[in-house]
Each structure stands twice: as structure tokens, then as C-alpha cells.
Design a protein around this motif. Structure first.
Motif, PDB file in Angstrom:
ATOM      1  N   TRP A  11       0.765  -1.266  -0.015  1.00 60.67           N
ATOM      2  CA  TRP A  11      -0.133   0.086  -0.064  1.00 60.67           C
ATOM      3  C   TRP A  11       0.901   1.184  -0.062  1.00 60.67           C
ATOM      4  N   ARG A  12       2.043   1.174   0.595  1.00 61.61           N
ATOM      5  CA  ARG A  12       2.862   2.347   0.640  1.00 61.61           C
ATOM      6  C   ARG A  12       3.275   2.498  -0.966  1.00 61.61           C
ATOM      7  N   ARG A  13       3.708   1.522  -1.435  1.00 59.05           N
ATOM      8  CA  ARG A  13       4.235   1.855  -2.978  1.00 59.05           C
ATOM      9  C   ARG A  13       3.016   2.317  -3.903  1.00 59.05           C
ATOM     10  N   TRP A  14       1.812   1.592  -3.404  1.00 60.92           N
ATOM     11  CA  TRP A  14       0.630   2.082  -4.436  1.00 60.92           C
ATOM     12  C   TRP A  14       0.255   3.366  -4.337  1.00 60.92           C
ATOM     13  N   LEU A  15       0.194   4.260  -2.995  1.00 61.30           N
ATOM     14  CA  LEU A  15       0.218   5.620  -2.695  1.00 61.30           C
ATOM     15  C   LEU A  15       1.152   6.240  -3.449  1.00 61.30           C
ATOM     16  N   ARG A  16       2.479   5.914  -3.485  1.00 64.75           N
ATOM     17  CA  ARG A  16       3.363   6.466  -4.158  1.00 64.75           C
ATOM     18  C   ARG A  16       3.277   6.728  -5.737  1.00 64.75           C
ATOM     19  N   LEU A  17       2.472   5.705  -6.252  1.00 66.24           N
ATOM     20  CA  LEU A  17       2.188   5.724  -7.661  1.00 66.24           C
ATOM     21  C   LEU A  17       0.914   6.394  -8.046  1.00 66.24           C
ATOM     22  N   GLY A  18       0.311   7.135  -6.938  1.00 68.79           N
ATOM     23  CA  GLY A  18      -0.813   7.992  -7.611  1.00 68.79           C
ATOM     24  C   GLY A  18      -2.232   7.523  -6.893  1.00 68.79           C
ATOM     25  N   GLY A  19      -2.179   6.548  -6.006  1.00 69.78           N
ATOM     26  CA  GLY A  19      -3.468   5.904  -5.358  1.00 69.78           C
ATOM     27  C   GLY A  19      -4.217   7.198  -4.483  1.00 69.78           C
ATOM     28  N   ARG A  20      -5.314   7.038  -4.550  1.00 63.59           N
ATOM     29  CA  ARG A  20      -6.327   8.038  -3.884  1.00 63.59           C
ATOM     30  C   ARG A  20      -6.211   7.710  -2.396  1.00 63.59           C
ATOM     31  N   PRO A  21      -5.893   8.993  -1.578  1.00 64.14           N
ATOM     32  CA  PRO A  21      -5.687   8.667  -0.012  1.00 64.14           C
ATOM     33  C   PRO A  21      -6.722   8.014   0.559  1.00 64.14           C
ATOM     34  N   ASP A  22      -8.148   7.885   0.171  1.00 61.65           N
ATOM     35  CA  ASP A  22      -9.052   7.250   0.923  1.00 61.65           C
ATOM     36  C   ASP A  22      -8.728   5.677   0.679  1.00 61.65           C
ATOM     37  N   GLU A  23      -8.396   5.556  -0.675  1.00 62.95           N
ATOM     38  CA  GLU A  23      -8.068   3.986  -0.841  1.00 62.95           C
ATOM     39  C   GLU A  23      -6.868   3.445  -0.075  1.00 62.95           C
ATOM     40  N   ALA A  24      -6.042   4.595   0.027  1.00 61.20           N
ATOM     41  CA  ALA A  24      -4.587   4.165   0.739  1.00 61.20           C
ATOM     42  C   ALA A  24      -5.048   3.866   2.060  1.00 61.20           C
ATOM     43  N   ASP A  25      -5.913   4.845   2.820  1.00 60.04           N
ATOM     44  CA  ASP A  25      -6.395   4.415   4.182  1.00 60.04           C
ATOM     45  C   ASP A  25      -6.925   3.160   4.428  1.00 60.04           C
ATOM     46  N   ALA A  26      -7.673   2.695   3.407  1.00 60.34           N
ATOM     47  CA  ALA A  26      -8.318   1.318   3.411  1.00 60.34           C
ATOM     48  C   ALA A  26      -7.159   0.167   3.349  1.00 60.34           C
ATOM     49  N   ALA A  27      -6.373   0.451   2.590  1.00 53.62           N
ATOM     50  CA  ALA A  27      -5.301  -0.542   2.560  1.00 53.62           C
ATOM     51  C   ALA A  27      -4.587  -0.561   3.832  1.00 53.62           C
ATOM     52  N   ALA A  28      -4.230   0.582   4.356  1.00 56.39           N
ATOM     53  CA  ALA A  28      -3.559   0.712   5.490  1.00 56.39           C
ATOM     54  C   ALA A  28      -4.511  -0.180   6.835  1.00 56.39           C
ATOM     55  N   GLU A  29      -5.760   0.218   6.831  1.00 58.70           N
ATOM     56  CA  GLU A  29      -6.282  -0.322   7.742  1.00 58.70           C
ATOM     57  C   GLU A  29      -6.558  -1.884   7.417  1.00 58.70           C
ATOM     58  N   ARG A  30      -6.308  -2.540   6.166  1.00 62.98           N
ATOM     59  CA  ARG A  30      -6.261  -3.918   5.900  1.00 62.98           C
ATOM     60  C   ARG A  30      -5.024  -4.603   6.530  1.00 62.98           C
ATOM     61  N   ALA A  31      -3.933  -3.597   6.267  1.00 66.51           N
ATOM     62  CA  ALA A  31      -2.691  -4.234   7.062  1.00 66.51           C
ATOM     63  C   ALA A  31      -2.692  -4.281   8.211  1.00 66.51           C
ATOM     64  N   ARG A  32      -3.142  -3.054   9.179  1.00 62.77           N
ATOM     65  CA  ARG A  32      -3.429  -3.249  10.610  1.00 62.77           C
ATOM     66  C   ARG A  32      -4.246  -4.451  10.963  1.00 62.77           C
ATOM     67  N   ARG A  33      -5.277  -4.834  10.302  1.00 66.01           N
ATOM     68  CA  ARG A  33      -6.199  -5.848  10.605  1.00 66.01           C
ATOM     69  C   ARG A  33      -5.463  -7.294  10.521  1.00 66.01           C
ATOM     70  N   LEU A  34      -4.735  -7.164   9.392  1.00 62.73           N
ATOM     71  CA  LEU A  34      -3.911  -8.607   9.309  1.00 62.73           C
ATOM     72  C   LEU A  34      -2.684  -8.517  10.456  1.00 62.73           C
TER      73      LEU A  34
END
Length: 238
Positions: A11-34
Motif C-alpha cells: 500500500w505504501r508503493r501504491w500510494l507513491r504511484l498515485g493512489g487516492r488517499p481514501d483507498e490508501a487509508d483502506a489498504a492501511a487498515e487492511r494491513a493493520r487488521r492483518l
């Protein structure tokens, strides 16, 4: 924790490539839950996927589900439960909103009490110098005290959580307390309940599991002191 690290890096790489912040937040939350689930697996807690909340109801197809977002996805949950990091990661990638349960009576038992009684008992255990072991909060309602599991030699002295009590007089002796043993399960952090609250660790899964008999009297006294009622039958998926 290799699997969680891969998700974090993704998700960090995805954000650097231009992903939307809200989607990055969702990816970060998935990583936290995992990470939270893999911490439990690392501590030896077997994990199986569970239903999750959808608009204050349950993701399962059971009409009027009596335990929304609080039961396994599969009838084979006992054999499905695992500590394998890759399998747990695959489950969460396939269904990022899935909750998780851990079967009891295999690695651990759980003493399940009302929140007020749990807080009081934890204070008293600390004052007495007794280590409580892992403790989880089920939203604002219940606390789970994880303990070592029972021995088959003690079969006649214990009861499963499928019944309010066994033998009959146990409900009077242990009001408000449920002992999850073989044939039962509890939700694991970071599961989310239908009311929007979350299952969280009060004391993490890395704490050693205590002997349940060291906690039972303190928990029973705390339940009686706060006026906890005897529990009705718990619904388990069959």
C-alpha cells in the motif's frame, strides 16, 4: 511477520504511484487488521474466518441471524482454524471485511464475563500479583480472559458454553460467567460487531496463558459483586 510486511509495502508503493488517499487509508487498515490477526496466530491462537457486519446486520445468508457478525463462515470452522500466516493472509485478502474466531478447548479456554466484572477482576488480580494472561474486550459488553485449556481428566468438572450450565447448579455458582471450552469459539481482535464497535486486546496475546482455576474465583466474585445475571444459551453455528 512476512505476510503483513508485504501488505504494508504494497500500500505504501501504491500510494507513491498515485493512489487516492481514501483507498490508501483502506489498504492501511487492511494491513493493520492483518497484523493483529497474525500476532494472535504467532502466539499459537488458531484462527478461522467469521461473518462480518453489513449495515448493522450479518453478511451471512441466514434470515434474522441471531448472532450477526459473531459466528464462523463455515460449518467446518474447527478443522479450518489455523495458525498458518499465508492461509490467514489469503482469507483476509479474499474478504478484507471478514471477522475472525478462535476455537476454544484446543490451545486455550476463555472465561467470558461482563465488562464491568472484567475490569474489577483485572484490578484485583493485579493487586494480588496474579498474571491474568491475554484479555480481549468484546465491544463494551464482555471481556474474554484467555487461559490454558482443560484436561480431559477433568471432564466431569467442567461445562461447555453451548449450555447455560452443566451441571444445573453451576449457573447459581457462577452468575454471568461463561466458560468457553471444546465445541465453542470466541471472536478475535480486530473483529467488528454489528453496532460498529470492535473486539480489542486489553492484554495482548503474547502474555502467557494462566491456569483458569487461578482466575475463576476472582471472576466469579466480580460477577456477583456487579450483579451480573446468569446467561442464556449461546447460539453456535452448526
Amino acid at each position: 511477520m512476512e505476510s503483513a510486511g508485504k501488505v504494508d509495502a504494497w500500500w505504501r508503493r501504491w500510494l507513491r504511484l498515485g493512489g487516492r488517499p481514501d483507498e490508501a487509508d483502506a489498504a492501511a487498515e487492511r494491513a493493520r487488521r492483518l497484523r493483529v490477526l497474525l500476532d494472535a496466530a504467532r502466539a499459537g491462537f488458531p484462527v478461522a474466518p467469521a461473518a462480518h457486519a453489513v449495515d448493522f446486520t450479518c453478511s451471512c445468508d441466514r434470515v434474522g441471524c441471531p448472532a450477526p457478525a459473531q459466528h464462523p463462515l463455515s460449518f467446518a470452522w474447527q478443522s479450518q482454524a489455523t495458525t498458518d500466516f499465508d492461509q490467514i493472509t489469503r482469507w483476509l485478502v479474499r474478504d478484507p471485511d471478514a471477522n475472525a474466531i478462535t476455537p476454544t478447548g484446543r490451545v486455550h479456554d476463555v472465561l467470558d464475563v461482563p465488562t464491568e466484572a472484567g475490569r474489577l477482576a483485572l484490578e484485583r488480580l493485579a493487586e494480588a500479583g496474579v498474571a491474568a494472561g491475554p484479555v480481549a474486550a468484546l465491544g463494551e459488553d464482555r471481556w474474554f480472559f484467555f487461559t490454558t485449556t482443560r484436561s480431559p481428566l477433568d471432564e466431569d468438572e467442567w461445562w461447555t458454553s453451548e449450555l447455560d450450565s452443566h451441571p444445573d447448579e453451576a449457573a447459581d455458582e457462577h452468575p454471568g460467567l461463561r466458560w468457553h471450552t471444546r465445541g465453542s469459539y470466541v471472536l478475535l481482535p480486530p473483529s467488528r460487531l454489528a453496532d460498529g464497535s470492535e473486539v480489542t486486546w486489553v492484554r495482548g496475546p503474547d502474555h502467557p496463558l494462566p491456569d483458569p482455576l487461578r482466575l475463576l474465583d476472582v471472576l466469579t466474585d466480580a460477577c456477583a459483586e456487579v450483579g451480573a445475571p446468569a446467561l442464556g444459551e449461546q447460539w453456535l453455528i452448526r
